[in-house]
Design a protein around this motif. Structure first.
Motif, PDB file in Angstrom:
ATOM      1  N   HIS A   1      -3.629  -9.526 -12.365  1.00 17.38           N
ATOM      2  CA  HIS A   1      -3.176  -8.524 -12.295  1.00 17.38           C
ATOM      3  C   HIS A   1      -2.163  -8.343 -11.046  1.00 17.38           C
ATOM      4  CE1 HIS A   1      -5.428  -6.333 -15.394  1.00 17.38           C
ATOM      5  NE2 HIS A   1      -3.542  -6.086 -15.985  1.00 17.38           N
ATOM      6  N   ALA A   2      -0.802  -8.173 -11.015  1.00 16.39           N
ATOM      7  CA  ALA A   2       0.314  -8.597  -9.900  1.00 16.39           C
ATOM      8  C   ALA A   2      -0.469  -8.100  -8.706  1.00 16.39           C
ATOM      9  CB  ALA A   2       1.585  -7.950 -10.533  1.00 16.39           C
ATOM     10  N   LEU A   3      -0.928  -6.779  -9.299  1.00 17.85           N
ATOM     11  CA  LEU A   3      -1.210  -5.764  -7.538  1.00 17.85           C
ATOM     12  C   LEU A   3      -2.580  -7.095  -7.019  1.00 17.85           C
ATOM     13  CD1 LEU A   3      -1.098  -3.671  -5.506  1.00 17.85           C
ATOM     14  CD2 LEU A   3      -2.698  -2.424  -7.214  1.00 17.85           C
ATOM     15  N   HIS A   4      -2.852  -7.481  -7.937  1.00 19.99           N
ATOM     16  CA  HIS A   4      -4.637  -8.674  -6.866  1.00 19.99           C
ATOM     17  C   HIS A   4      -3.794  -9.268  -6.539  1.00 19.99           C
ATOM     18  CE1 HIS A   4      -6.889  -6.128 -10.011  1.00 19.99           C
ATOM     19  NE2 HIS A   4      -7.622  -5.930  -9.175  1.00 19.99           N
ATOM     20  N   ILE A   5      -2.402  -9.873  -7.311  1.00 17.57           N
ATOM     21  CA  ILE A   5      -2.582 -11.180  -6.094  1.00 17.57           C
ATOM     22  C   ILE A   5      -2.022 -10.865  -5.401  1.00 17.57           C
ATOM     23  CG2 ILE A   5      -0.177 -12.845  -6.978  1.00 17.57           C
ATOM     24  CD1 ILE A   5      -0.748 -12.863  -9.472  1.00 17.57           C
TER      25      ILE A   5
ATOM     26  N   ARG B   1     -11.031 -10.084 -12.587  1.00 18.34           N
ATOM     27  CA  ARG B   1     -11.947 -11.307 -13.470  1.00 18.34           C
ATOM     28  C   ARG B   1     -13.221 -11.239 -12.309  1.00 18.34           C
ATOM     29  NH1 ARG B   1      -9.512 -16.422 -13.445  1.00 18.34           N
ATOM     30  NH2 ARG B   1      -8.214 -15.972 -11.560  1.00 18.34           N
ATOM     31  N   GLU B   2     -13.483 -11.047 -10.944  1.00 20.91           N
ATOM     32  CA  GLU B   2     -14.776 -11.495 -10.424  1.00 20.91           C
ATOM     33  C   GLU B   2     -15.174  -9.696 -10.388  1.00 20.91           C
ATOM     34  OE1 GLU B   2     -14.608 -14.707  -7.559  1.00 20.91           O
ATOM     35  OE2 GLU B   2     -13.722 -15.324  -8.652  1.00 20.91           O
TER      36      GLU B   2
ATOM     37  N   PHE C   1     -10.067  -4.269  -2.084  1.00 22.62           N
ATOM     38  CA  PHE C   1     -10.556  -5.751  -1.264  1.00 22.62           C
ATOM     39  C   PHE C   1      -9.674  -6.607  -0.826  1.00 22.62           C
ATOM     40  CE2 PHE C   1     -13.937  -8.975  -2.287  1.00 22.62           C
ATOM     41  CZ  PHE C   1     -14.412  -8.795  -0.860  1.00 22.62           C
ATOM     42  N   LEU C   2      -9.115  -7.493  -1.854  1.00 24.72           N
ATOM     43  CA  LEU C   2      -8.715  -8.867  -1.903  1.00 24.72           C
ATOM     44  C   LEU C   2      -7.451  -8.719  -0.415  1.00 24.72           C
ATOM     45  CD1 LEU C   2      -7.562  -9.505  -5.210  1.00 24.72           C
ATOM     46  CD2 LEU C   2      -9.461 -10.526  -3.799  1.00 24.72           C
ATOM     47  N   ALA C   3      -7.081  -7.828   0.341  1.00 22.33           N
ATOM     48  CA  ALA C   3      -6.590  -7.582   1.319  1.00 22.33           C
ATOM     49  C   ALA C   3      -7.259  -7.056   2.205  1.00 22.33           C
ATOM     50  CB  ALA C   3      -5.734  -5.658   1.032  1.00 22.33           C
TER      51      ALA C   3
END
Length: 282
Positions: A198-202, A227-228, A234-236
């Protein structure tokens, strides 16, 4: 054509004076022009002269040497509808794209509406770089055109690609303006294309706090797993250790997600976001 006749023709078109144009035409046949008269008059915004030329039987769809016809050059919806009624194909091709591409580049929202109402294809691609009218408008920062085009958006996959592209940006005001325009019509949680998040993850993973802020304001789910199984927070956070200005952008994105309600006690392997964030924020 003599210079005097050419000057008279241009003067009539600049003034949008059909009487002067008719007098010139009645004086005798004109030599072949490099630009067909209907296209030439349209490019000069001589709408009343266009009406006259069409009434006299001048071909509406005739193209210039660059492949553009009058409908590619039109700047007002009334003339666009007139040309369409005269038989110009709404998706007339050219090296620069369809008339909808040209209207997108010129930020002509009323013309965009007229073309879409007439059935223009929002998924049409330019032959040079395979861009849709919406993608072209985004790349040029034509936010008024972006909003007009999204009244009848192209395929969902195309829309997601653009949302994902601009979710990764943040330093340029133009890019943020485009993202904001997209989010006025597209859901922040637009279904991703296969293999995408999703765009927010990106946005979080790219360290773009500007995009994160706008996606959250548009209703993006703050704790949706990717997906993981990883959250946007967390990604940030995972890239905050890079330091410097770039690291500060990841931290800023993380702070926005926390303020929006990101779950700090969410498990991250054998630890939690709260524990991982300790050395950066607490």
């Amino acid at each position: 054509m003599s210079a005097a006749v050419l000057a008279t023709l241009d003067a009539a078109l600049r003034a949008d004076d059909p009487l002067a144009l008719r007098a010139l035409l009645d004086a005798g046949p004109l030599p072949v022009l490099s630009s067909p008269l209907v296209a030439h008059a349209t490019s000069m915004k001589a709408s009343r002269c266009v009406v006259l030329l069409l009434e006299l039987g001048h071909p509406a769809a005739a193209t210039r040497v660059d492949g553009l016809c009058a409908l590619h050059l039109v700047r007002d919806p009334k003339t666009a509808r007139l040309l369409l009624a005269a038989g110009v194909p709404v998706d007339a091709p050219s090296p620069s794209g369809t008339p909808l591409h040209m209207a997108a580049a010129n930020e002509g929202a009323p013309v965009i509406k007229a073309l879409l109402d007439a059935g223009a294809d929002p998924d049409a691609l330019q032959s040079t770089d395979n861009r849709t009218p919406l993608a072209l408008a985004c790349s040029l920062g034509r936010t008024v055109a972006v909003k007009a085009l999204l009244a009848r958006p192209p395929a969902t996959a195309t829309c997601f690609n653009l949302l994902a592209e601009y979710a990764q940006r943040g330093l340029q005001k133009k890019d943020i303006a485009v993202l904001s325009a997209l989010l006025e019509h597209l859901p922040a949680d637009l279904e991703p294309n296969p293999g995408c998040d999703h765009a927010l993850h990106i946005a979080a993973g790219a360290g773009s706090p500007e995009a994160v802020e706008r996606l959250l304001a548009a209703g993006a789910a703050v704790d949706r797993p990717d997906r993981e199984g990883r959250s946007p927070a967390f990604l940030a956070l995972r890239s905050a250790h890079v330091g410097g200005t770039r690291g500060q952008r990841y931290i800023a994105a993380f702070r926005l997600l926390v303020a929006a309600g990101a779950d700090l006690d969410r498990p991250c392997g054998e630890t939690t976001l709260r524990a991982l964030a300790g050395k950066y924020l607490f």
